[in-house]
Scaffold this active site. Sequence first.
Site, PDB file in Angstrom:
ATOM      1  N   ASN A  12       2.938   0.529   3.476  1.00 11.73           N
ATOM      2  CA  ASN A  12       2.537  -0.336   2.359  1.00 11.73           C
ATOM      3  C   ASN A  12       2.220   0.540   1.150  1.00 11.73           C
ATOM      4  O   ASN A  12       1.190   1.199   1.113  1.00 11.73           O
ATOM      5  CB  ASN A  12       1.300  -1.151   2.792  1.00 11.73           C
ATOM      6  CG  ASN A  12       0.734  -1.983   1.667  1.00 11.73           C
ATOM      7  OD1 ASN A  12       1.361  -2.168   0.629  1.00 11.73           O
ATOM      8  ND2 ASN A  12      -0.482  -2.493   1.878  1.00 11.73           N
ATOM      9  N   LYS A  14       1.547  -0.392  -1.798  1.00 14.24           N
ATOM     10  CA  LYS A  14       0.595  -1.042  -2.721  1.00 14.24           C
ATOM     11  C   LYS A  14       1.079  -0.916  -4.168  1.00 14.24           C
ATOM     12  O   LYS A  14       2.284  -0.940  -4.415  1.00 14.24           O
ATOM     13  CB  LYS A  14      -0.812  -0.461  -2.542  1.00 14.24           C
ATOM     14  CG  LYS A  14      -1.247  -0.418  -1.094  1.00 14.24           C
ATOM     15  CD  LYS A  14      -2.709  -0.131  -0.933  1.00 14.24           C
ATOM     16  CE  LYS A  14      -3.026   0.054   0.526  1.00 14.24           C
ATOM     17  NZ  LYS A  14      -4.464   0.157   0.771  1.00 14.24           N
ATOM     18  N   HIS A  98      -3.377  -9.405   3.254  1.00 15.67           N
ATOM     19  CA  HIS A  98      -3.946  -8.056   3.220  1.00 15.67           C
ATOM     20  C   HIS A  98      -5.379  -8.154   2.689  1.00 15.67           C
ATOM     21  O   HIS A  98      -5.677  -8.980   1.824  1.00 15.67           O
ATOM     22  CB  HIS A  98      -3.089  -7.152   2.332  1.00 15.67           C
ATOM     23  CG  HIS A  98      -3.471  -5.706   2.443  1.00 15.67           C
ATOM     24  ND1 HIS A  98      -4.572  -5.182   1.796  1.00 15.67           N
ATOM     25  CD2 HIS A  98      -2.938  -4.689   3.149  1.00 15.67           C
ATOM     26  CE1 HIS A  98      -4.675  -3.898   2.090  1.00 15.67           C
ATOM     27  NE2 HIS A  98      -3.704  -3.575   2.915  1.00 15.67           N
ATOM     28  N   GLU A 100      -6.987  -6.473   0.628  1.00 13.24           N
ATOM     29  CA  GLU A 100      -7.137  -6.358  -0.827  1.00 13.24           C
ATOM     30  C   GLU A 100      -6.842  -7.689  -1.504  1.00 13.24           C
ATOM     31  O   GLU A 100      -7.439  -8.024  -2.528  1.00 13.24           O
ATOM     32  CB  GLU A 100      -6.226  -5.227  -1.346  1.00 13.24           C
ATOM     33  CG  GLU A 100      -6.802  -3.869  -0.968  1.00 13.24           C
ATOM     34  CD  GLU A 100      -5.793  -2.795  -0.670  1.00 13.24           C
ATOM     35  OE1 GLU A 100      -4.612  -2.947  -1.039  1.00 13.24           O
ATOM     36  OE2 GLU A 100      -6.166  -1.791  -0.025  1.00 13.24           O
ATOM     37  N   GLU A 170      -6.687  -4.686  10.498  1.00 13.90           N
ATOM     38  CA  GLU A 170      -7.060  -3.670   9.517  1.00 13.90           C
ATOM     39  C   GLU A 170      -8.549  -3.800   9.183  1.00 13.90           C
ATOM     40  O   GLU A 170      -8.915  -4.600   8.304  1.00 13.90           O
ATOM     41  CB  GLU A 170      -6.231  -3.853   8.250  1.00 13.90           C
ATOM     42  CG  GLU A 170      -4.746  -3.682   8.468  1.00 13.90           C
ATOM     43  CD  GLU A 170      -4.070  -3.201   7.203  1.00 13.90           C
ATOM     44  OE1 GLU A 170      -3.425  -2.150   7.263  1.00 13.90           O
ATOM     45  OE2 GLU A 170      -4.216  -3.837   6.156  1.00 13.90           O
ATOM     46  N   GLY A 176      -8.108   2.981   3.258  1.00 13.73           N
ATOM     47  CA  GLY A 176      -8.187   3.865   2.093  1.00 13.73           C
ATOM     48  C   GLY A 176      -9.466   4.688   2.036  1.00 13.73           C
ATOM     49  O   GLY A 176      -9.777   5.272   1.002  1.00 13.73           O
ATOM     50  N   SER A 216      -6.393   4.090   7.352  1.00 18.77           N
ATOM     51  CA  SER A 216      -6.441   5.553   7.361  1.00 18.77           C
ATOM     52  C   SER A 216      -5.634   6.199   8.488  1.00 18.77           C
ATOM     53  O   SER A 216      -6.034   7.218   9.038  1.00 18.77           O
ATOM     54  CB  SER A 216      -7.893   6.041   7.379  1.00 18.77           C
ATOM     55  OG  SER A 216      -8.565   5.586   6.210  1.00 18.77           O
ATOM     56  N   GLY A 237      -1.028   2.820   4.640  1.00 16.28           N
ATOM     57  CA  GLY A 237      -1.121   2.796   3.182  1.00 16.28           C
ATOM     58  C   GLY A 237      -0.856   4.174   2.596  1.00 16.28           C
ATOM     59  O   GLY A 237       0.287   4.613   2.454  1.00 16.28           O
ATOM     60  N   GLY A 238      -1.935   4.903   2.301  1.00 14.66           N
ATOM     61  CA  GLY A 238      -1.835   6.191   1.615  1.00 14.66           C
ATOM     62  C   GLY A 238      -0.811   7.157   2.201  1.00 14.66           C
ATOM     63  O   GLY A 238      -0.049   7.789   1.456  1.00 14.66           O
TER      64      GLY A 238
HETATM   65  C1  PEP Z   1      -3.267  -0.554   4.120  1.00 15.95           C
HETATM   66  O1  PEP Z   1      -3.163  -0.628   2.923  1.00 15.95           O
HETATM   67  O2  PEP Z   1      -2.850  -1.500   4.783  1.00 15.95           O
HETATM   68  C2  PEP Z   1      -3.880   0.640   4.699  1.00 15.95           C
HETATM   69  C3  PEP Z   1      -4.091   0.640   5.970  1.00 15.95           C
HETATM   70  O3  PEP Z   1      -4.188   1.675   3.852  1.00 15.95           O
HETATM   71  P1  PEP Z   1      -4.610   3.190   4.272  1.00 15.95           P
HETATM   72  O4  PEP Z   1      -3.632   3.631   5.325  1.00 15.95           O
HETATM   73  O5  PEP Z   1      -4.496   3.971   3.030  1.00 15.95           O
HETATM   74  O6  PEP Z   1      -5.996   3.115   4.823  1.00 15.95           O
END
Ligand code: PEP
Length: 254
Positions: A12, A14, A98, A100, A170, A176, A216, A237-238
Amino acid sequence: MLSVRKTFIAGNWKMNLSRAESVKLTQALTAAFSADSAVEVAICPPSVYLDAVAAIVRGTSIGLSAQNMYHEASGAFTGEISAAMLTDIGCQYVILGHSERRHILGETNSTVNQKVQAAIKGNLTPIVCLGETLEEREAGSTGTVIEQQFDGSLAGLTSEQVAQIVIAYEPVWAIGTGKVATPDQAEEVHADLRRLLESRYNSSVASNVRIQYGGSVKAENAAALLTQPNIDGALVGGASLQAESFLGIISAAA
Ligand code: PEP
Protein backbone atom coordinates in the site's frame (compact mmCIF):
# COMPACT_ATOMS: atom_id res chain seq x y z
CA MET A 1 -6.69 -29.03 8.27
CA LEU A 2 -4.64 -28.67 5.09
CA SER A 3 -4.52 -24.99 4.15
CA VAL A 4 -5.33 -23.99 0.58
CA ARG A 5 -4.63 -20.35 1.24
CA LYS A 6 -1.98 -18.81 -1.03
CA THR A 7 0.15 -16.26 0.82
CA PHE A 8 -0.81 -12.77 -0.35
CA ILE A 9 1.51 -9.77 0.00
CA ALA A 10 0.13 -6.35 -0.95
CA GLY A 11 2.03 -3.07 -0.97
CA ASN A 12 0.00 0.00 0.00
CA TRP A 13 1.85 3.04 -1.28
CA LYS A 14 -0.67 5.43 0.31
CA MET A 15 -0.19 9.09 -0.79
CA ASN A 16 3.49 8.65 -1.66
CA LEU A 17 5.77 8.69 -4.73
CA SER A 18 5.68 10.71 -7.94
CA ARG A 19 4.58 9.31 -11.28
CA ALA A 20 8.21 8.70 -12.31
CA GLU A 21 8.98 7.00 -8.99
CA SER A 22 5.85 4.83 -9.29
CA VAL A 23 6.89 3.70 -12.76
CA LYS A 24 10.47 2.99 -11.64
CA LEU A 25 9.38 0.99 -8.61
CA THR A 26 6.87 -1.02 -10.65
CA GLN A 27 9.51 -1.79 -13.28
CA ALA A 28 11.94 -2.98 -10.61
CA LEU A 29 9.27 -5.24 -9.10
CA THR A 30 8.13 -6.76 -12.40
CA ALA A 31 11.77 -7.41 -13.38
CA ALA A 32 12.49 -9.27 -10.14
CA PHE A 33 9.23 -11.06 -9.39
CA SER A 34 9.00 -14.50 -10.90
CA ALA A 35 5.76 -15.59 -12.51
CA ASP A 36 5.79 -19.01 -10.84
CA SER A 37 6.11 -17.58 -7.32
CA ALA A 38 4.22 -19.36 -4.59
CA VAL A 39 3.23 -15.92 -3.32
CA GLU A 40 0.46 -13.70 -4.69
CA VAL A 41 1.57 -10.07 -4.94
CA ALA A 42 -0.31 -6.84 -5.54
CA ILE A 43 0.64 -3.19 -5.47
CA CYS A 44 -1.67 -0.33 -4.51
CA PRO A 45 -0.48 2.96 -6.03
CA PRO A 46 -2.23 6.33 -5.61
CA SER A 47 -5.30 6.41 -7.88
CA VAL A 48 -3.83 8.98 -10.28
CA TYR A 49 -0.97 6.57 -11.08
CA LEU A 50 -3.05 3.39 -11.40
CA ASP A 51 -3.21 3.70 -15.17
CA ALA A 52 0.55 4.15 -15.58
CA VAL A 53 1.27 1.24 -13.25
CA ALA A 54 -1.40 -0.92 -14.94
CA ALA A 55 0.45 -0.57 -18.25
CA ILE A 56 3.59 -2.06 -16.65
CA VAL A 57 2.02 -4.89 -14.63
CA ARG A 58 -0.34 -6.01 -17.42
CA GLY A 59 0.65 -9.54 -18.47
CA THR A 60 2.84 -10.05 -15.38
CA SER A 61 1.84 -11.87 -12.21
CA ILE A 62 1.80 -8.71 -10.13
CA GLY A 63 -1.75 -7.65 -9.35
CA LEU A 64 -3.11 -4.13 -9.15
CA SER A 65 -5.14 -2.68 -6.30
CA ALA A 66 -6.77 0.65 -5.63
CA GLN A 67 -6.59 2.15 -2.14
CA ASN A 68 -10.26 3.15 -2.00
CA MET A 69 -13.43 3.50 -4.11
CA TYR A 70 -16.98 4.82 -3.84
CA HIS A 71 -20.00 2.55 -3.56
CA GLU A 72 -22.19 4.17 -6.22
CA ALA A 73 -21.91 3.00 -9.82
CA SER A 74 -21.83 6.46 -11.45
CA GLY A 75 -23.27 9.96 -11.19
CA ALA A 76 -22.79 13.27 -9.43
CA PHE A 77 -20.16 12.24 -6.86
CA THR A 78 -17.37 14.73 -7.41
CA GLY A 79 -13.91 13.34 -6.73
CA GLU A 80 -15.03 9.74 -6.35
CA ILE A 81 -14.10 6.60 -8.32
CA SER A 82 -16.38 3.60 -8.99
CA ALA A 83 -15.64 -0.12 -9.02
CA ALA A 84 -16.28 -0.21 -12.78
CA MET A 85 -13.69 2.52 -13.36
CA LEU A 86 -11.15 0.51 -11.38
CA THR A 87 -11.74 -2.74 -13.29
CA ASP A 88 -11.74 -0.73 -16.53
CA ILE A 89 -8.12 0.28 -15.94
CA GLY A 90 -7.00 -3.17 -14.79
CA CYS A 91 -7.48 -3.33 -11.01
CA GLN A 92 -8.30 -6.69 -9.45
CA TYR A 93 -8.36 -5.58 -5.81
CA VAL A 94 -9.35 -2.59 -3.70
CA ILE A 95 -8.34 -1.79 -0.12
CA LEU A 96 -11.44 -0.86 1.90
CA GLY A 97 -11.77 0.45 5.45
CA HIS A 98 -8.09 1.17 5.96
CA SER A 99 -7.65 2.68 9.43
CA GLU A 100 -6.46 5.97 7.92
CA ARG A 101 -9.77 6.21 6.08
CA ARG A 102 -11.70 5.18 9.20
CA HIS A 103 -9.87 7.49 11.62
CA ILE A 104 -8.76 10.45 9.47
CA LEU A 105 -11.43 10.50 6.76
CA GLY A 106 -14.43 9.46 8.84
CA GLU A 107 -15.37 6.12 7.29
CA THR A 108 -17.66 3.96 9.40
CA ASN A 109 -18.45 0.24 9.37
CA SER A 110 -21.58 1.14 7.45
CA THR A 111 -19.80 3.09 4.67
CA VAL A 112 -17.16 0.35 4.47
CA ASN A 113 -19.97 -2.19 4.14
CA GLN A 114 -21.54 -0.29 1.22
CA LYS A 115 -18.16 -0.25 -0.51
CA VAL A 116 -17.48 -3.94 0.12
CA GLN A 117 -20.87 -4.81 -1.41
CA ALA A 118 -20.20 -2.61 -4.46
CA ALA A 119 -16.67 -3.98 -4.91
CA ILE A 120 -17.87 -7.59 -4.94
CA LYS A 121 -20.71 -6.72 -7.31
CA GLY A 122 -18.12 -5.01 -9.53
CA ASN A 123 -15.77 -8.04 -9.61
CA LEU A 124 -13.08 -6.53 -7.41
CA THR A 125 -11.56 -8.42 -4.50
CA PRO A 126 -11.91 -6.20 -1.45
CA ILE A 127 -9.07 -6.19 1.08
CA VAL A 128 -11.16 -5.32 4.13
CA CYS A 129 -9.10 -3.72 6.90
CA LEU A 130 -9.90 -3.79 10.59
CA GLY A 131 -7.95 -3.22 13.77
CA GLU A 132 -8.03 -1.73 17.22
CA THR A 133 -6.43 1.48 18.51
CA LEU A 134 -3.89 1.47 21.34
CA GLU A 135 -6.52 2.74 23.82
CA GLU A 136 -8.88 -0.06 22.80
CA ARG A 137 -6.14 -2.68 23.23
CA GLU A 138 -5.13 -1.28 26.61
CA ALA A 139 -8.77 -1.26 27.72
CA GLY A 140 -8.97 -4.97 26.88
CA SER A 141 -11.57 -4.42 24.14
CA THR A 142 -9.62 -5.68 21.11
CA GLY A 143 -11.93 -8.69 20.66
CA THR A 144 -15.12 -6.60 20.85
CA VAL A 145 -13.80 -3.94 18.46
CA ILE A 146 -12.69 -6.53 15.92
CA GLU A 147 -16.02 -8.34 16.14
CA GLN A 148 -17.98 -5.09 15.64
CA GLN A 149 -15.85 -4.07 12.66
CA PHE A 150 -16.13 -7.57 11.19
CA ASP A 151 -19.92 -7.73 11.55
CA GLY A 152 -20.47 -4.14 10.46
CA SER A 153 -18.15 -4.20 7.45
CA LEU A 154 -19.48 -7.53 6.16
CA ALA A 155 -23.19 -7.07 6.99
CA GLY A 156 -25.59 -8.56 4.47
CA LEU A 157 -22.99 -10.55 2.53
CA THR A 158 -23.64 -14.19 1.67
CA SER A 159 -21.13 -16.94 2.47
CA GLU A 160 -20.27 -17.09 -1.24
CA GLN A 161 -19.49 -13.36 -1.23
CA VAL A 162 -17.42 -13.50 1.95
CA ALA A 163 -15.44 -16.37 0.43
CA GLN A 164 -14.18 -13.85 -2.16
CA ILE A 165 -12.76 -11.26 0.20
CA VAL A 166 -9.39 -10.79 1.86
CA ILE A 167 -9.26 -9.51 5.45
CA ALA A 168 -6.37 -7.41 6.73
CA TYR A 169 -5.89 -7.22 10.49
CA GLU A 170 -4.06 -3.96 11.06
CA PRO A 171 -3.70 -2.85 14.67
CA VAL A 172 -3.77 0.95 14.43
CA TRP A 173 -0.94 1.28 16.97
CA ALA A 174 1.35 -0.73 14.66
CA ILE A 175 0.71 1.17 11.42
CA GLY A 176 3.60 3.39 10.40
CA THR A 177 4.96 3.38 13.95
CA GLY A 178 7.72 0.78 13.64
CA LYS A 179 5.97 -1.00 16.53
CA VAL A 180 5.05 -4.36 15.04
CA ALA A 181 2.63 -6.73 16.81
CA THR A 182 4.43 -9.80 18.11
CA PRO A 183 3.66 -12.97 16.16
CA ASP A 184 1.64 -14.20 19.18
CA GLN A 185 -0.38 -10.97 19.46
CA ALA A 186 -1.19 -11.05 15.75
CA GLU A 187 -1.94 -14.77 15.68
CA GLU A 188 -4.38 -14.42 18.59
CA VAL A 189 -6.53 -11.93 16.65
CA HIS A 190 -6.18 -13.87 13.37
CA ALA A 191 -7.38 -17.04 15.10
CA ASP A 192 -10.35 -15.08 16.52
CA LEU A 193 -11.16 -13.81 13.03
CA ARG A 194 -10.99 -17.37 11.68
CA ARG A 195 -13.46 -18.45 14.41
CA LEU A 196 -15.76 -15.55 13.48
CA LEU A 197 -15.67 -16.64 9.82
CA GLU A 198 -16.66 -20.13 10.90
CA SER A 199 -19.42 -19.08 13.30
CA ARG A 200 -20.99 -16.41 11.06
CA TYR A 201 -20.56 -18.33 7.77
CA ASN A 202 -19.17 -21.88 7.56
CA SER A 203 -16.00 -23.95 7.82
CA SER A 204 -15.24 -23.73 4.12
CA VAL A 205 -15.29 -19.91 4.25
CA ALA A 206 -13.17 -20.02 7.41
CA SER A 207 -10.53 -22.24 5.86
CA ASN A 208 -10.37 -20.35 2.55
CA VAL A 209 -10.48 -16.63 3.41
CA ARG A 210 -7.02 -15.12 3.65
CA ILE A 211 -6.22 -12.89 6.60
CA GLN A 212 -3.26 -10.56 6.10
CA TYR A 213 -1.43 -8.87 8.93
CA GLY A 214 -0.48 -5.21 8.52
CA GLY A 215 1.53 -2.87 10.74
CA SER A 216 5.24 -2.18 10.40
CA VAL A 217 5.98 -5.37 8.45
CA LYS A 218 9.57 -5.47 7.20
CA ALA A 219 11.79 -8.09 5.59
CA GLU A 220 13.34 -8.74 9.01
CA ASN A 221 10.09 -9.50 10.87
CA ALA A 222 7.98 -10.95 8.04
CA ALA A 223 8.95 -14.62 8.36
CA ALA A 224 8.10 -14.82 12.07
CA LEU A 225 4.65 -13.37 11.39
CA LEU A 226 3.93 -15.31 8.21
CA THR A 227 4.73 -18.69 9.72
CA GLN A 228 1.86 -18.31 12.20
CA PRO A 229 -0.93 -20.72 11.24
CA ASN A 230 -3.61 -18.08 10.67
CA ILE A 231 -1.49 -15.33 9.09
CA ASP A 232 -1.84 -15.66 5.32
CA GLY A 233 0.02 -12.64 4.08
CA ALA A 234 0.83 -9.02 4.75
CA LEU A 235 -0.49 -5.59 3.88
CA VAL A 236 2.68 -3.52 3.78
CA GLY A 237 2.90 0.27 3.92
CA GLY A 238 6.29 1.94 4.35
CA ALA A 239 8.39 -1.08 3.36
CA SER A 240 6.55 -1.37 0.03
CA LEU A 241 7.93 1.97 -1.21
CA GLN A 242 11.30 0.52 -2.11
CA ALA A 243 11.82 -2.49 -4.35
CA GLU A 244 14.50 -4.03 -2.17
CA SER A 245 12.49 -4.01 1.05
CA PHE A 246 9.24 -5.13 -0.60
CA LEU A 247 11.01 -7.94 -2.46
CA GLY A 248 12.66 -8.93 0.84
CA ILE A 249 9.19 -9.40 2.37
CA ILE A 250 8.06 -11.42 -0.66
CA SER A 251 11.16 -13.66 -0.32
CA ALA A 252 10.48 -14.11 3.40
CA ALA A 253 6.91 -15.13 2.53
CA ALA A 254 8.06 -17.66 -0.04
C1 PEP B 1 -0.59 0.04 6.04
O1 PEP B 1 -0.62 1.15 5.58
O2 PEP B 1 -1.53 -0.71 5.78
C2 PEP B 1 0.55 -0.34 6.87
C3 PEP B 1 0.51 -1.50 7.44
O3 PEP B 1 1.59 0.55 6.98
P1 PEP B 1 3.07 0.25 7.59
O4 PEP B 1 3.53 -1.05 7.00
O5 PEP B 1 3.89 1.40 7.17
O6 PEP B 1 2.90 0.14 9.07
